[in-house]
Write a protein that holds these residues in place. Structure first.
Motif, PDB file in Angstrom:
ATOM      1  N   VAL A 311       0.864  -1.178   0.000  1.00 13.65           N
ATOM      2  CA  VAL A 311       0.000   0.000   0.000  1.00 13.65           C
ATOM      3  C   VAL A 311       0.906   1.235   0.000  1.00 13.65           C
ATOM      4  CG1 VAL A 311      -1.785   1.272   1.232  1.00 13.65           C
ATOM      5  CG2 VAL A 311      -1.807  -1.238   1.233  1.00 13.65           C
ATOM      6  N   LYS A 312       0.953   1.920  -1.142  1.00 13.77           N
ATOM      7  CA  LYS A 312       1.779   3.113  -1.262  1.00 13.77           C
ATOM      8  C   LYS A 312       0.954   4.339  -0.857  1.00 13.77           C
ATOM      9  CE  LYS A 312       5.317   2.785  -2.445  1.00 13.77           C
ATOM     10  NZ  LYS A 312       6.515   2.411  -1.650  1.00 13.77           N
ATOM     11  N   PRO A 313       1.452   5.138   0.052  1.00 10.82           N
ATOM     12  CA  PRO A 313       0.671   6.300   0.524  1.00 10.82           C
ATOM     13  C   PRO A 313       0.438   7.299  -0.596  1.00 10.82           C
ATOM     14  CG  PRO A 313       2.931   6.392   1.344  1.00 10.82           C
ATOM     15  CD  PRO A 313       2.777   5.053   0.687  1.00 10.82           C
ATOM     16  N   LYS A 317      -2.771  16.013  -3.177  1.00  9.40           N
ATOM     17  CA  LYS A 317      -4.156  16.233  -3.551  1.00  9.40           C
ATOM     18  C   LYS A 317      -4.310  16.239  -5.059  1.00  9.40           C
ATOM     19  CE  LYS A 317      -5.400  18.837   0.587  1.00  9.40           C
ATOM     20  NZ  LYS A 317      -6.003  20.096   1.095  1.00  9.40           N
ATOM     21  N   GLY A 318      -5.468  15.787  -5.491  1.00 11.19           N
ATOM     22  CA  GLY A 318      -5.762  15.766  -6.907  1.00 11.19           C
ATOM     23  C   GLY A 318      -6.218  17.122  -7.402  1.00 11.19           C
ATOM     24  N   ASN A 324      -5.570  12.359  -2.586  1.00 13.23           N
ATOM     25  CA  ASN A 324      -5.494  11.138  -3.374  1.00 13.23           C
ATOM     26  C   ASN A 324      -5.528   9.921  -2.458  1.00 13.23           C
ATOM     27  OD1 ASN A 324      -5.319  12.446  -5.833  1.00 13.23           O
ATOM     28  ND2 ASN A 324      -3.072  12.631  -5.706  1.00 13.23           N
ATOM     29  N   LEU A 325      -6.068   8.830  -2.981  1.00 11.77           N
ATOM     30  CA  LEU A 325      -6.091   7.581  -2.231  1.00 11.77           C
ATOM     31  C   LEU A 325      -4.747   6.874  -2.344  1.00 11.77           C
ATOM     32  CD1 LEU A 325      -9.611   6.240  -3.325  1.00 11.77           C
ATOM     33  CD2 LEU A 325      -8.999   7.224  -1.107  1.00 11.77           C
ATOM     34  N   PRO A 368      -6.130   2.604  -7.133  1.00  8.52           N
ATOM     35  CA  PRO A 368      -6.399   3.310  -5.859  1.00  8.52           C
ATOM     36  C   PRO A 368      -7.069   2.357  -4.868  1.00  8.52           C
ATOM     37  CG  PRO A 368      -7.160   4.583  -7.750  1.00  8.52           C
ATOM     38  CD  PRO A 368      -6.834   3.228  -8.265  1.00  8.52           C
ATOM     39  N   LEU A 369      -6.746   2.511  -3.605  1.00  9.33           N
ATOM     40  CA  LEU A 369      -7.209   1.580  -2.583  1.00  9.33           C
ATOM     41  C   LEU A 369      -8.015   2.289  -1.509  1.00  9.33           C
ATOM     42  CD1 LEU A 369      -3.922  -0.490  -2.055  1.00  9.33           C
ATOM     43  CD2 LEU A 369      -5.847  -1.019  -3.567  1.00  9.33           C
ATOM     44  N   ILE A 370      -9.091   1.629  -1.118  1.00  8.59           N
ATOM     45  CA  ILE A 370      -9.862   2.041   0.048  1.00  8.59           C
ATOM     46  C   ILE A 370      -9.633   0.975   1.114  1.00  8.59           C
ATOM     47  CG2 ILE A 370     -12.152   2.495   0.981  1.00  8.59           C
ATOM     48  CD1 ILE A 370     -13.019   3.311  -1.842  1.00  8.59           C
ATOM     49  N   ILE A 371      -9.024   1.333   2.218  1.00  5.82           N
ATOM     50  CA  ILE A 371      -8.679   0.377   3.277  1.00  5.82           C
ATOM     51  C   ILE A 371      -9.854   0.233   4.227  1.00  5.82           C
ATOM     52  CG2 ILE A 371      -7.019  -0.247   5.048  1.00  5.82           C
ATOM     53  CD1 ILE A 371      -5.867  -0.082   2.216  1.00  5.82           C
ATOM     54  N   ASP A 372     -10.358  -1.007   4.342  1.00  2.00           N
ATOM     55  CA  ASP A 372     -11.447  -1.302   5.269  1.00  2.00           C
ATOM     56  C   ASP A 372     -11.065  -2.565   6.042  1.00  2.00           C
ATOM     57  OD1 ASP A 372     -13.726  -1.756   6.677  1.00  2.00           O
ATOM     58  OD2 ASP A 372     -15.031  -2.106   4.932  1.00  2.00           O
ATOM     59  N   ASN A 373     -10.609  -2.397   7.286  1.00  2.00           N
ATOM     60  CA  ASN A 373     -10.143  -3.523   8.094  1.00  2.00           C
ATOM     61  C   ASN A 373     -11.192  -4.002   9.100  1.00  2.00           C
ATOM     62  OD1 ASN A 373      -7.661  -3.550   6.806  1.00  2.00           O
ATOM     63  ND2 ASN A 373      -6.742  -2.126   8.270  1.00  2.00           N
TER      64      ASN A 373
END
Length: 388
Positions: A311-313, A317-318, A324-325, A368-373
Motif C-alpha cells: 500500500v503506497k501512501p 491532492k488531486g 489522493n487515495l 487506488p485503494l480504500i482500506i477497510d479492516n
C-alpha cells in the motif's frame, strides 16, 4: 456475331473486379475494427481507474519456535487388562468402577472354599510333622535315634510346608490383585458371575504421566533429540495445551514407511489425558528465530514467483482538491516456513511496510485503494476448528 471463345476474357475480368471489391470491403471492415479498438484503448487509458476496497496490515517481526508437527496416540505409562489364571464363580467385588487403587489391593475374589479346606488340612499335617521333627532332634541329642531318622523327619516337614504354600498359591489365583497403583476401569461383574480363565475382567491404568507415541520421517529424524519439549493439542481441550518432553527414540525405522517411533512423556496430574486418545504433537526443535510474518492470504502464488501488493501512501491532492487515495504496488517476495495461518517472508519487504491482505484479485499496479479492516483474514499461529 462473337464466338464463345471471344466472350470468355470479358467474364474473367468481371470476376476479378468482383473479387477486388470484396477484398476492399473486408479490408475496410478490418481497419474499422482495429481503429475502434485503438480508440477504445486510448479512451480507457485516459479514464481514471476506480478505487477498490481491500484489507491491509503492517509487516511485523515475530519470534518463531521451530517445530516438527506430527500426530500421536496416547498410552499409559503402565496399563494392563487384568484377568484370572483360573475360572470360577465371583464371590466378592472389593473395588468400585473408576476407583484409584494401590499395588497389591484385592479387586475381585472367586470361590475358593474347597481349596481353603485343603490348605487347612495341609497346615494341620505340617504342624504334626513339625512336632515329630522337634522330638526327633531331642532324641538325637542323647543318641536315641540316628541322624538318618532326623533327616527323614525334617524332609517330611519341609514337604508339608511346601504343600501348604502350593495350596495358598492356588487360593491367590482366585484373588485378582492390582499389580501396580493406578485407576481401574468399569467393573461389570457381580457376585455370582462366572469368569473363564484368561478373560479380561477390568482394566488398570496408571495415568500420570502418560506417554505419546508419534512417528517421525527419516529426513526429519536428525532434528529430534531426547529432552526436547513437546506440545500436545487435543480437540477435547482446545484451549489447554499439554507440555512434555521427548524421552526415547526407537533405534530402528519401519522399513515400509521409513519412519522412526518417538516416545514423549507428558505430566497428567489431573488425569485429563486418557490412553488411546489422538493428539497433534509439536516437537520444538532448535532455537527461536525472528521472522517477518504475514497472513498466508496476503501472498499471491504464481508460476513465475510469489508476490504481495504494498500500500503506497498518497502523494498529495488531486485536481479537485481532494486527497489522493493510496495505491497498490506489486513486489516479488521470498517466503519461508508456515505456522498456522501465518507465513514467514524472507525477502522483498521490510518491517513497517503496509501490505494488502485480501482483495488482491481485483487490483493491479496503481489501483487506488480504500482500506477497510472491519473484517480481517485469519492470522492465527495456532488455529483451531470453529464450530458453527
Amino acid at each position: 456475331m462473337k464466338t464463345r471463345n471471344e466472350r470468355k476474357p470479358s467474364t474473367t475480368k468481371r470476376m476479378i473486379i468482383m473479387v477486388g471489391i470484396v477484398g476492399l470491403l473486408l479490408a475496410a471492415l478490418i481497419g474499422w475494427n482495429i481503429l475502434g479498438k485503438i480508440m477504445g484503448q486510448k479512451a480507457a487509458a485516459n479514464m481514471p481507474v476506480p478505487p477498490q476496497t481491500v484489507t491491509s496490515m503492517k509487516v511485523t517481526t515475530q519470534s518463531w519456535q521451530p517445530e516438527q508437527s506430527s500426530v500421536g496416540s496416547l498410552r499409559a505409562v503402565q496399563g494392563a487388562d487384568l484377568a484370572f489364571d483360573v475360572g470360577g464363580v465371583v464371590t466378592a467385588v472389593k473395588a468400585r468402577s473408576g476407583q484409584q487403587v494401590e499395588k497389591g489391593q484385592t479387586l475381585i475374589e472367586l470361590n475358593a472354599d474347597d481349596i481353603v479346606a485343603e490348605r487347612r488340612q495341609l497346615e494341620a499335617n505340617a504342624a504334626l510333622l513339625k512336632l515329630n521333627l522337634d522330638r526327633a532332634r531331642k532324641q538325637l541329642s542323647y543318641k536315641g535315634i540316628s541322624q538318618a531318622e532326623v533327616d527323614t523327619a525334617e524332609a517330611n516337614y519341609k514337604a508339608a510346608v511346601a504343600g501348604v504354600s502350593q495350596q495358598q498359591a492356588l487360593i491367590d489365583k482366585r484373588q485378582l490383585r492390582a499389580p501396580f497403583s493406578g485407576r481401574i476401569g468399569i467393573i461389570s461383574l457381580t457376585p455370582g458371575s462366572y469368569v473363564r480363565a484368561g478373560d479380561p475382567v477390568v482394566t488398570l491404568q496408571r495415568l500420570d504421566p502418560v506417554l505419546v507415541d508419534l512417528n517421525v520421517p527419516q529426513d526429519k529424524l536428525g532434528e529430534i533429540k531426547t529432552g526436547q519439549a513437546v506440545v500436545l493439542s487435543l480437540d477435547s481441550f482446545p484451549d489447554h495445551p499439554f507440555l512434555g518432553e521427548v524421552t526415547a527414540i526407537s533405534p530402528k525405522l519401519d522399513p515400509a514407511t521409513r519412519n522412526a517411533q518417538v516416545e514423549a512423556s507428558v505430566p497428567n496430574p489431573e488425569e485429563l489425558l486418557k490412553p488411546g486418545m489422538f493428539a497433534r504433537v509439536a516437537v520444538q526443535v532448535g532455537e527461536q528465530k525472528s521472522y517477518l510474518t504475514l497472513p498466508q492470504s496476503a501472498i499471491t502464488f504464481n508460476p513465475y514467483g510469489e508476490t504481495v501488493f504494498l500500500v503506497k501512501p498518497s502523494t498529495g491532492k488531486g485536481a479537485d482538491g481532494k486527497s489522493n487515495l493510496p495505491s497498490a504496488q506489486s513486489v516479488f517476495v521470498t517466503t519461508g516456513a508456515k505456522r498456522g495461518d501465518q507465513i514467514s517472508v524472507l525477502s522483498g519487504i521490510k518491517e513497517g511496510d503496509e501490505v494488502v491482505t485480501s482483495g488482491q484479485l481485483k487490483i493491479k499496479n496503481g489501483t487506488p485503494l480504500i482500506i477497510d479492516n472491519s473484517s480481517m483474514p485469519p492470522d492465527d499461529a495456532d488455529p483451531t476448528p470453529q464450530e458453527k
